[in-house]
Design a protein around this motif. Structure first.
Motif, PDB file in Angstrom:
ATOM      1  N   UNK A 231       3.469 -16.124  -4.829  1.00  0.00           N
ATOM      2  CA  UNK A 231       3.493 -15.910  -3.437  1.00  0.00           C
ATOM      3  C   UNK A 231       4.261 -14.713  -3.200  1.00  0.00           C
ATOM      4  N   UNK A 232       3.508 -13.623  -2.964  1.00  0.00           N
ATOM      5  CA  UNK A 232       4.125 -12.449  -2.630  1.00  0.00           C
ATOM      6  C   UNK A 232       4.186 -12.073  -0.933  1.00  0.00           C
ATOM      7  N   UNK A 233       3.457 -13.024  -0.391  1.00  0.00           N
ATOM      8  CA  UNK A 233       3.604 -12.669   1.093  1.00  0.00           C
ATOM      9  C   UNK A 233       4.984 -12.245   1.792  1.00  0.00           C
TER      10      UNK A 233
ATOM     11  N   UNK B 176      -1.742  -9.036  -0.720  1.00  0.00           N
ATOM     12  CA  UNK B 176      -2.028  -9.021  -2.159  1.00  0.00           C
ATOM     13  C   UNK B 176      -3.488  -9.879  -2.409  1.00  0.00           C
ATOM     14  N   UNK B 177      -3.756  -9.682  -3.466  1.00  0.00           N
ATOM     15  CA  UNK B 177      -4.680 -10.598  -3.992  1.00  0.00           C
ATOM     16  C   UNK B 177      -4.740 -10.514  -5.502  1.00  0.00           C
TER      17      UNK B 177
ATOM     18  N   UNK C 153      -6.072  -8.679  -7.826  1.00  0.00           N
ATOM     19  CA  UNK C 153      -6.030  -7.708  -8.453  1.00  0.00           C
ATOM     20  C   UNK C 153      -4.938  -6.657  -8.064  1.00  0.00           C
ATOM     21  N   UNK C 154      -4.510  -6.873  -6.613  1.00  0.00           N
ATOM     22  CA  UNK C 154      -3.951  -5.678  -6.105  1.00  0.00           C
ATOM     23  C   UNK C 154      -3.005  -6.021  -5.092  1.00  0.00           C
ATOM     24  N   UNK C 155      -1.662  -5.482  -5.060  1.00  0.00           N
ATOM     25  CA  UNK C 155      -0.577  -5.592  -4.242  1.00  0.00           C
ATOM     26  C   UNK C 155      -0.429  -4.372  -3.315  1.00  0.00           C
ATOM     27  N   UNK C 156      -0.395  -4.733  -1.994  1.00  0.00           N
ATOM     28  CA  UNK C 156      -0.443  -3.220  -1.142  1.00  0.00           C
ATOM     29  C   UNK C 156       1.307  -3.605  -0.564  1.00  0.00           C
ATOM     30  N   UNK C 157       2.065  -2.640  -0.965  1.00  0.00           N
ATOM     31  CA  UNK C 157       3.231  -2.687  -0.096  1.00  0.00           C
ATOM     32  C   UNK C 157       3.457  -1.458   0.827  1.00  0.00           C
ATOM     33  N   UNK C 158       4.428  -1.684   1.616  1.00  0.00           N
ATOM     34  CA  UNK C 158       4.823  -0.566   2.534  1.00  0.00           C
ATOM     35  C   UNK C 158       6.222  -0.236   2.365  1.00  0.00           C
ATOM     36  N   UNK C 159       6.210   1.180   1.940  1.00  0.00           N
ATOM     37  CA  UNK C 159       7.801   1.668   1.603  1.00  0.00           C
ATOM     38  C   UNK C 159       8.394   2.098   3.006  1.00  0.00           C
ATOM     39  N   UNK C 160       9.735   2.433   2.697  1.00  0.00           N
ATOM     40  CA  UNK C 160      10.565   2.325   4.036  1.00  0.00           C
ATOM     41  C   UNK C 160      10.072   3.557   4.783  1.00  0.00           C
TER      42      UNK C 160
END
Length: 101
Positions: A3-5, A34-35, A37-44
């Motif tokens: 769980x990366x939410x 995220x799914x 295949x991919x994790x989308x992150x937001x940088x600072x």
């Protein structure tokens, strides 16, 4: 699946160039989606970045205060993710011994 939410991840990328030089890109980021295949992150700085999803890449972070070389800090990030990024296939084949598995 982890769980990366909306989790905070300390991302560490070790980049290896075609000449074998190493550089590092390390930053804190918040997961936006995220799914499998991919994790989308937001940088600072507000920039989005896509990271690969694999449970082996994401390790629970120990509690504590983290400070990076650029001076950015975060207390109690959720995960640490470490990646090796090769400039090219040539770099991988030539310098793969730099990344023991």
């Amino acid at each position: 699946m982890l769980d990366l939410h909306e989790k905070i991840i300390l991302v560490s990328k070790r980049k290896i160039s075609n000449s074998g030089e190493e550089s590092f890109d390390t930053y804190f980021a918040k997961v936006s989606t995220f799914n499998s295949n991919t994790v989308v992150v937001v940088k600072r700085n507000g920039e989005d970045e896509s990271l690969p999803y694999d449970e082996d890449f994401y390790e629970e972070a120990e509690k504590g205060f983290y400070e990076l070389q650029d001076g950015s800090t975060h207390e109690d990030p959720d995960f640490i993710a470490e990646f090796v990024v090769w400039e090219s296939d040539e770099a991988y084949h030539k310098y793969k011994e730099l990344n023991p598995e």
